[in-house]
Design a protein around this motif. Structure first.
Motif, mmCIF file in Angstrom:
data_model
loop_
_atom_site.group_PDB
_atom_site.id
_atom_site.type_symbol
_atom_site.label_atom_id
_atom_site.label_comp_id
_atom_site.label_asym_id
_atom_site.label_seq_id
_atom_site.Cartn_x
_atom_site.Cartn_y
_atom_site.Cartn_z
ATOM 1 N N SER A 1 65.607 10.884 68.949
ATOM 2 C CA SER A 1 64.438 10.167 68.453
ATOM 3 C C SER A 1 64.506 9.958 66.949
ATOM 4 O O SER A 1 65.078 10.781 66.226
ATOM 5 C CB SER A 1 63.174 10.971 68.804
ATOM 6 O OG SER A 1 62.032 10.271 68.398
ATOM 7 N N ASN B 1 61.914 8.609 63.664
ATOM 8 C CA ASN B 1 60.669 8.069 63.110
ATOM 9 C C ASN B 1 61.064 7.236 61.897
ATOM 10 O O ASN B 1 61.865 7.685 61.084
ATOM 11 C CB ASN B 1 59.737 9.205 62.660
ATOM 12 C CG ASN B 1 59.350 10.124 63.803
ATOM 13 O OD1 ASN B 1 59.236 9.683 64.950
ATOM 14 N ND2 ASN B 1 59.149 11.394 63.507
ATOM 15 N N GLY C 1 51.414 14.209 57.588
ATOM 16 C CA GLY C 1 50.043 13.750 57.767
ATOM 17 C C GLY C 1 49.976 12.271 58.123
ATOM 18 O O GLY C 1 48.946 11.633 57.979
ATOM 19 N N SER D 1 53.014 11.626 62.882
ATOM 20 C CA SER D 1 54.315 11.541 63.572
ATOM 21 C C SER D 1 54.253 12.256 64.912
ATOM 22 O O SER D 1 54.920 11.857 65.865
ATOM 23 C CB SER D 1 55.430 12.137 62.712
ATOM 24 O OG SER D 1 55.325 13.544 62.627
ATOM 25 N N SER D 2 53.449 13.314 64.999
ATOM 26 C CA SER D 2 53.398 14.039 66.269
ATOM 27 C C SER D 2 52.778 13.168 67.356
ATOM 28 O O SER D 2 53.179 13.235 68.519
ATOM 29 C CB SER D 2 52.630 15.359 66.126
ATOM 30 O OG SER D 2 51.345 15.129 65.620
ATOM 31 N N LYS E 1 51.929 19.536 55.148
ATOM 32 C CA LYS E 1 50.560 19.938 54.857
ATOM 33 C C LYS E 1 50.379 21.446 54.915
ATOM 34 O O LYS E 1 51.210 22.158 55.464
ATOM 35 C CB LYS E 1 49.611 19.229 55.796
ATOM 36 C CG LYS E 1 49.879 19.405 57.263
ATOM 37 C CD LYS E 1 49.116 18.351 58.045
ATOM 38 C CE LYS E 1 49.504 18.372 59.509
ATOM 39 N NZ LYS E 1 49.248 17.113 60.168
HETATM 40 P P1 ADP Z 1 52.184 14.811 61.502
HETATM 41 O O1 ADP Z 1 51.103 14.867 60.473
HETATM 42 O O2 ADP Z 1 53.314 13.915 61.058
HETATM 43 O O3 ADP Z 1 51.701 14.495 62.875
HETATM 44 P P2 ADP Z 1 52.615 17.510 62.476
HETATM 45 O O4 ADP Z 1 53.101 18.684 61.686
HETATM 46 O O5 ADP Z 1 51.273 17.555 63.085
HETATM 47 O O6 ADP Z 1 52.791 16.273 61.503
HETATM 48 O O7 ADP Z 1 53.646 17.210 63.620
HETATM 49 C C1 ADP Z 1 55.019 17.121 63.366
HETATM 50 C C2 ADP Z 1 55.752 17.582 64.602
HETATM 51 O O8 ADP Z 1 55.622 16.577 65.628
HETATM 52 C C3 ADP Z 1 57.250 17.722 64.414
HETATM 53 O O9 ADP Z 1 57.587 18.976 63.870
HETATM 54 C C4 ADP Z 1 57.735 17.573 65.848
HETATM 55 O O10 ADP Z 1 57.549 18.773 66.562
HETATM 56 C C5 ADP Z 1 56.787 16.561 66.422
HETATM 57 N N1 ADP Z 1 57.395 15.227 66.321
HETATM 58 C C6 ADP Z 1 57.334 14.365 65.290
HETATM 59 N N2 ADP Z 1 58.063 13.268 65.550
HETATM 60 C C7 ADP Z 1 58.600 13.442 66.776
HETATM 61 C C8 ADP Z 1 59.442 12.664 67.615
HETATM 62 N N3 ADP Z 1 59.875 11.463 67.212
HETATM 63 N N4 ADP Z 1 59.787 13.150 68.819
HETATM 64 C C9 ADP Z 1 59.346 14.343 69.235
HETATM 65 N N5 ADP Z 1 58.542 15.133 68.499
HETATM 66 C C10 ADP Z 1 58.170 14.698 67.286
#
Ligand code: ADP
Ligand code: DP6
Length: 391
Positions: A112, A114, A121, A124-125, A208
């Protein structure tokens, strides 16, 4: 002969930014929320996850995920819950039609990417788990609707369930203990109100402080204000927001968006010990939005903040020159402005102290708007032999 074929499927998935916020779990294991929420799905032309899912009996290392070129742990309960749910749906199909290849028994390999900062923040999750679930569902040829798949994505990350749809999306909290009615539903597609734009002021691309998962649990456990929020404030805001979206009433959409963000951050401040996601840069962005609305004599811009200092400003295309003409002169040096923005004439002058705070604190902007849900693609991050594609 044994089936060693590499089966593959790819999808992209979008980010979503809530205008009625999910904050609080009634069941942390199943990711069941204490309130419903509503979001706008953002365009994948600007922010997207691309995920290829594959499986093969020739894979010997078990399930794996490579995220942005690096091995990522899949042993966490949330990822495991997604794998388990999707495998059991595939196994049910294989049980009915025994001619189907037994994909449910094969290791899954995911790659994957991004195209925006991960864990900064920027949700991405949400895009990540939506893409993971959708890619495996395509691989397994599951007949499940986006709403059905949202039940699975929810277990990866709550907000991810809303990224299975484009446009304007509600996550209904549901009331069943097993979570089978806690899923996303389309309020209106992007075409219903395609003029919606978002300007994201990225205050910090750093990780964060308090994760949303842990922050919301602390709020549920300690905030008195939170009880008022989930019983009164959110139900009223959900109803008002649905009406605003259906009636394309921007002033109402904007007021609820700003009140919601304020209410959510107030419960964070009421958490003991308090949690502060907004900083001085965030507050300067709020004041700038207020200056825009004051000058316009009506509400043409709305701010909202998630579990971090980044500001998302929603506005309609017809007011683009006012919103961009206010922020661009202040932030002309940062990256992310689209072609043509520099030619917009200055609009609202904002207070000097706000200007310096924004100049110092904003590292980039993202210009985007409402967009579509996950899109199946023939672009693969894993080749026909099961190897990650070098990019
Ligand atoms: P954000 O604010 O970007 O959502 P989080 O810390 O809440 O940050 O989430 C980030 C987590 O989301 C990553 O450590 C990973 O576990 C998951 N994640 C982000 N992008 C992907 C992806 N493309 N595929 C699978 N899991 C992802
Ligand atoms: C402030 O969906 O990241 O962005 O379910 O624990 O993964 P988990 O939390 P997450 O929380 C998002 C919180 C929010 C509001 C929202 O998106 O509705």
């Amino acid at each position: 002969m044994a089936d060693t074929k590499v089966y593959r499927a790819s999808t992209t998935a979008p980010v979503n930014i809530a205008v009625v916020k999910y904050w609080g779990k009634r069941d942390p294991k199943l990711n069941l929320p204490t309130n419903s929420s509503l979001s706008v799905t953002l365009s994948q032309a600007d922010l997207r996850t691309l995920t290829t899912a594959s499986c093969s009996s020739s894979y010997t290392d078990g399930d794996s995920l490579t995220l942005n070129g690096e091995a990522s742990d899949v042993s966490g309960a949330r990822t495991q819950a997604c794998f388990r749910e999707l495998r059991s749906r595939r196994a049910a199909l294989e049980a009915v039609d025994t001619s189907l290849p037994k994909l449910s028994a094969m290791p899954v390999k995911l790659v994957s990417e991004n195209n925006f900062p991960t864990a900064a923040g920027l949700a991405s999750s949400a895009a990540g788990f939506a893409a993971l679930v959708k890619a495996i569902a395509l691989l397994y040829e599951l007949p499940d609707s986006p709403s059905e798949l949202s039940l699975v994505a929810r277990q990866g990350s709550g907000s991810a369930c809303r990224s299975l749809f484009g446009g304007y999306v509600a996550w209904r909290m549901g009331d069943k203990d097993d979570g089978s009615d806690s899923k996303a539903e389309l309020i209106a597609p992007a075409e219903h109100w395609p003029e919606m734009r978002a300007l994201i002021l990225v205050a910090s691309a750093a990780k964060k402080g308090v994760s949303s998962t842990s922050g919301m649990q602390q709020t549920v456990a300690t905030s008195g204000l939170f009880q008022q929020r989930i019983s009164k404030v959110v139900p009223a805001n959900m109803a008002a927001m649905e009406e605003a979206v259906k009636g394309r009433d921007f002033a109402k959409f904007a007021e609820v968006t700003m009140r919601e963000s304020n209410s959510f951050h107030a419960t964070c401040a009421d958490t003991y010990p308090p949690i502060f996601y907004m900083n001085d840069i965030s507050k300067a962005a709020i004041r700038a939005v207020e200056a825009i609305n004051a000058k316009a004599g009506k509400t043409i811009a709305a701010y909202t903040f998630d579990a971090g200092p980044n500001c998302v400003v929603y506005y309609l295309e017809e007011n683009a020159s006012t919103i961009l003409g206010t922020f661009y002169p202040v932030l002309a040096e940062v990256t992310g402005w689209k072609e043509g923005t520099a030619g917009i004439k200055s609009a609202v002058e904002i207070d000097g102290s706000l200007v310096s705070t924004l100049k110092e604190g904003i590292s980039r902007v993202i210009m985007t708007g409402v967009g579509e849900g996950p899109i199946k693609t023939e672009e693969y991050l894993i080749d026909e032999n099961g190897q990650a594609v070098k990019r």
